[in-house]
Design an enzyme around this catalytic site. Structure first.
Site, PDB file in Angstrom:
ATOM      1  N   HIS A 254       0.875  -1.171   0.000  1.00  0.00           N
ATOM      2  CA  HIS A 254       0.000   0.000   0.000  1.00  0.00           C
ATOM      3  C   HIS A 254       0.914   1.224   0.000  1.00  0.00           C
ATOM      4  O   HIS A 254       1.904   1.258   0.720  1.00  0.00           O
ATOM      5  CB  HIS A 254      -0.880  -0.028   1.257  1.00  0.00           C
ATOM      6  CG  HIS A 254      -2.039   0.908   1.206  1.00  0.00           C
ATOM      7  ND1 HIS A 254      -1.886   2.276   1.293  1.00  0.00           N
ATOM      8  CD2 HIS A 254      -3.368   0.687   1.084  1.00  0.00           C
ATOM      9  CE1 HIS A 254      -3.085   2.842   1.221  1.00  0.00           C
ATOM     10  NE2 HIS A 254      -3.994   1.903   1.089  1.00  0.00           N
ATOM     11  N   ARG A 274      -5.811  10.957   0.124  1.00  0.00           N
ATOM     12  CA  ARG A 274      -5.536  11.442  -1.233  1.00  0.00           C
ATOM     13  C   ARG A 274      -6.840  11.701  -1.981  1.00  0.00           C
ATOM     14  O   ARG A 274      -6.949  12.665  -2.721  1.00  0.00           O
ATOM     15  CB  ARG A 274      -4.662  10.432  -1.991  1.00  0.00           C
ATOM     16  CG  ARG A 274      -3.194  10.561  -1.637  1.00  0.00           C
ATOM     17  CD  ARG A 274      -2.351   9.405  -2.160  1.00  0.00           C
ATOM     18  NE  ARG A 274      -2.690   8.145  -1.488  1.00  0.00           N
ATOM     19  CZ  ARG A 274      -2.899   7.003  -2.105  1.00  0.00           C
ATOM     20  NH1 ARG A 274      -2.777   6.926  -3.414  1.00  0.00           N
ATOM     21  NH2 ARG A 274      -3.203   5.919  -1.426  1.00  0.00           N
TER      22      ARG A 274
END
Ligand code: FAD
Length: 637
Positions: A254, A274
């Site tokens: 990740h 994000r």
């Protein structure tokens, strides 16, 4: 003589995450006396941490969704290396498993019409993730536990004992499987051996059928989102019993885990940061993701900061920011920046929301991230950036199983596996949300078939005294070497080898070097010692986990060296593209009596005609060999 507590069961399920609990429920529903073993506290498994949701093509939000679309998405996500039959069963059965959870008492979020709501997620063509806010895994575990309690209440009514047919052994670690070799040429599961973590007392569960549901392997990496108990135990138990692992080279990193302070390194920083506008910068203040947009994605991603910024308010007329590229792309980009000397002080990059959102918006939209950084790192994310870097998150590879029954491959009978510990379903890369549904679909199947196997056995396999003695000796050995190698040092050394040499970007020389270093570690692990006694002794526990981590790491390193291409969760700098010839190959890992790791090639099962024709030729041409395409053309006339 050493005291050993003995129990007898029909089915023993090792692991109490979603896969284990669902398997146990099914075995108990089939009338089998079932044990559930859990290394950590009951309820504390990775499953509880899952946020996004469970993918199931119910078509509640977009009626065009169906199992065929889900099947296609899953195969694409795995870059066509998935076991097609697992992907098919998963896509077909996931909706039923979700609905069934509601009969156990789950309550998923609803659409306006009162149907189970579904959300969008990376790689899924339609909104597909059934969810409960951002704590779906918690609801899943809670509901499965509730179902177990209700079955125990039925048993109390019938037999006067809650634990008559289903019992949970929490904080209990299984260290060895015991086999019956009395019939020539075959081995049958006869039981499982382990210890209570609190007292160090030994426990032996005699049973003809064992389901492995032990989750992942992340603790072999320095930086991981996985918690302490994910040391690949189930993978190693399978190997030592003579079963095999496939696709161990494929690990999902990740892109955003915490990198500082060291004590919390790897803890996940959700993708929503994000999604909500967080930008990634290097030590020079540059928004570097613009330099890392691969050609295939160029049309969908902005090439200026201005356009990227406009996307958040006007997504129809602007292209997405490159911070929102798929996980593997972002993880590789961060890795390159750090390697090029443009990393943050703690060896990550900067992820910033403070310059783009008001403090009030940040604490409202990302409350758990705000608290996570405040409490763990003393960083106020409303005022400054977070430091983040890739973190080892999920293993696509795992125990090779029969897709329909979950039965393991190889000569051993009575051994089953489901959930993250099993391999094949996700191919080279897993789509978000496909894990929770995987656990339900294949957990149920493994429980059902373990029960049927136990029923059909003409006689119970027997545990041999010498095998039990050997398991006791193995378990006690570290305590008899009080001045042996320190287990914590060994784990750190292993993590350094895996992180530095078998990490997110791989190269031939480094992989070859890793294998040498793993051999050295193997010798040292054979001499591992633990200070103190048997009562709650984490150093001793780790000493016992190390041999598992080492065996599994060797499979990963060997397969990573062998596979000369880049695909999904395996990136070779020296072989940067996908190679259709390699799509035909599964790398199968096994160990021999002496503990040496072997790697074999096995063909990836060929997709049935009616499934391959669900794809169009243009797409298939990215993955298939010329021969396969010719065959496809003949098929589709
Ligand atoms: P787990 O839930 O990992 O449970 C394993 C069990 O085995 C535990 O009870 C453990 O104690 C036990 N065990 C292990 N070794 C032994 C032993 N030797 N003896 C006895 N017991 C043992 N997936 C999604 O689909 N969506 C998400 O949003 C998502 N978010 C995630 C967030 C985080 C932080 C993490 C770490 C993972 C996330 N995943 C997500 C992945 C997903 O949660 C896991 O892949 C999945 O829960 C694995 O379930 P499982 O039942 O196979 O094993």
């Amino acid at each position: 003589t050493t005291r050993i507590e003995r129990h007898h069961y029909d089915v023993v399920v090792i692991g109490a995450g979603g896969a284990g609990l669902r398997a146990a429920i099914e075995a108990r529903l089939a009338g089998k006396k079932t044990a559930i073993i859990s290394k950590s506290l009951f309820g504390k498994a990775h499953t509880v941490m899952a946020e996004g949701g469970a993918a199931a093509a119910m078509g509640n939000v977009n009626s065009r969704d169906n199992w065929m679309v889900h099947f296609r998405d899953t195969m694409r996500g795995g870059k066509f290396l998935n076991n097609f039959r697992m992907a098919e069963l998963h896509a077909k059965e996931a909706p039923e498993r979700i609905w069934e959870l509601e009969t156990y008492g789950a309550l998923f979020d609803r659409t306006k019409e009162g149907k189970i709501s579904q959300r969008n997620f990376g790689g899924h063509e339609y909104p597909r993730l059934a969810h409960v806010g951002d704590r779906t895994g918690l609801e899943l575990i809670r509901t499965l536990q509730q179902k177990i309690v209700s079955l125990q209440q039925e048993d109390k009514a019938e037999f006067g004992n809650y634990e008559a047919r289903i019992k949970v052994f929490a904080e209990t670690t299984i260290t060895d499987l015991l086999l019956d070799h009395s019939a020539p040429g075959s081995a049958k599961v006869a039981g499982a051996f382990g210890y209570y973590r609190e007292t160090g007392e030994f426990i032996l569960l005699e049973a003809p059928a064992v389901v492995l549901a032990t989750g992942g392997v992340g603790r072999s990496y320095k930086v991981t989102s996985n918690s302490w108990e994910y040391t690949g135990d189930g993978h190693a138990l399978a190997l030592r019993a003579g079963a095999s692992l496939i696709n161990m080279e494929f690990l999902q990193f990740h892109p955003t885990g915490m990198v500082w302070p060291p004590s919390v390194k790897g803890i996940l920083v959700t993708e929503s940061v994000r999604g909500d506008g967080g930008v990634l910068r290097n030590s020079e203040g540059k928004r570097f993701m613009f330099d890392y947009v691969p050609d295939v994605f160029r049309r969908q991603y902005a090439d200026t900061e201005e356009e990227a910024d406009r996307w958040y308010t006007d997504p129809d007329n602007n292209r997405r920011p490159p911070e929102l590229l798929p996980r593997d792309e972002v993880a590789r980009a961060i890795n390159s920046e750090v390697k090029a000397g443009r990393g943050s002080p703690a060896g990550g990059v900067f992820l910033d929301v403070s310059t783009r959102m008001s403090a009030e918006t940040i604490t409202r939209r990302l409350p758990s991230m705000y608290h996570q950084f405040k409490e763990l790192a003393d960083v106020d994310i409303t005022k400054g950036p977070m430091e983040v870097g890739p973190t080892c998150h999920y293993v696509m590879g795992g125990v090779e199983v029969d897709p329909d029954t979950g039965s393991t491959s190889g000569p051993v009978e009575g051994l089953f596996a489901a959930g993250e510990v099993s391999g094949g379903m996700h191919g080279s890369n897993r789509l978000g949300g496909n894990s929770l549904s995987d656990l339900l679909v294949f957990g149920k199947r493994a429980g059902e078939h373990a029960a049927a196997y136990a029923d059909a056995l003409p006689r119970r396999p027997k545990v041999s005294t010498s095998d039990v003695e050997a398991a006791v000796d193995t378990a006690l050995a570290p305590l008899q070497r009080q001045s042996g190698e320190n287990p914590y040092t060994l784990q750190q050394d292993l993590q350094t080898v895996m992180g530095d040499l078998v990490g997110i970007i791989r190269r031939e020389g480094e992989l070859a070097d890793s294998l040498k270093r793993l051999q050295e570690l193997k010798q040292r692990v054979a001499n591992v010692g633990a200070v103190g006694g048997r009562a709650y002794n984490p150093g001793w526990h780790l000493a016992l986990d190390l041999r598992n981590m080492l065996a599994v790491s060797e499979c990963t390193a060997k397969a990573a060296l062998e596979r000369e291409e880049s695909r999904g969760g395996h990136t070779r700098e020296d072989f940067p593209s996908m190679n259709p010839q390699w799509r035909l190959v599964n790398l199968v890992c096994s160990i021999d009596e002496g503990g040496d790791v072997h790697l074999d090639r096995k063909p990836v099962p060929k997709m049935r005609d009616e499934l391959i024709t669900l794809f169009d030729r243009a797409e298939l041409s990215k993955y298939l060999t010329e021969d396969e395409l010719t065959e496809f053309d003949a098929l589709s006339g």
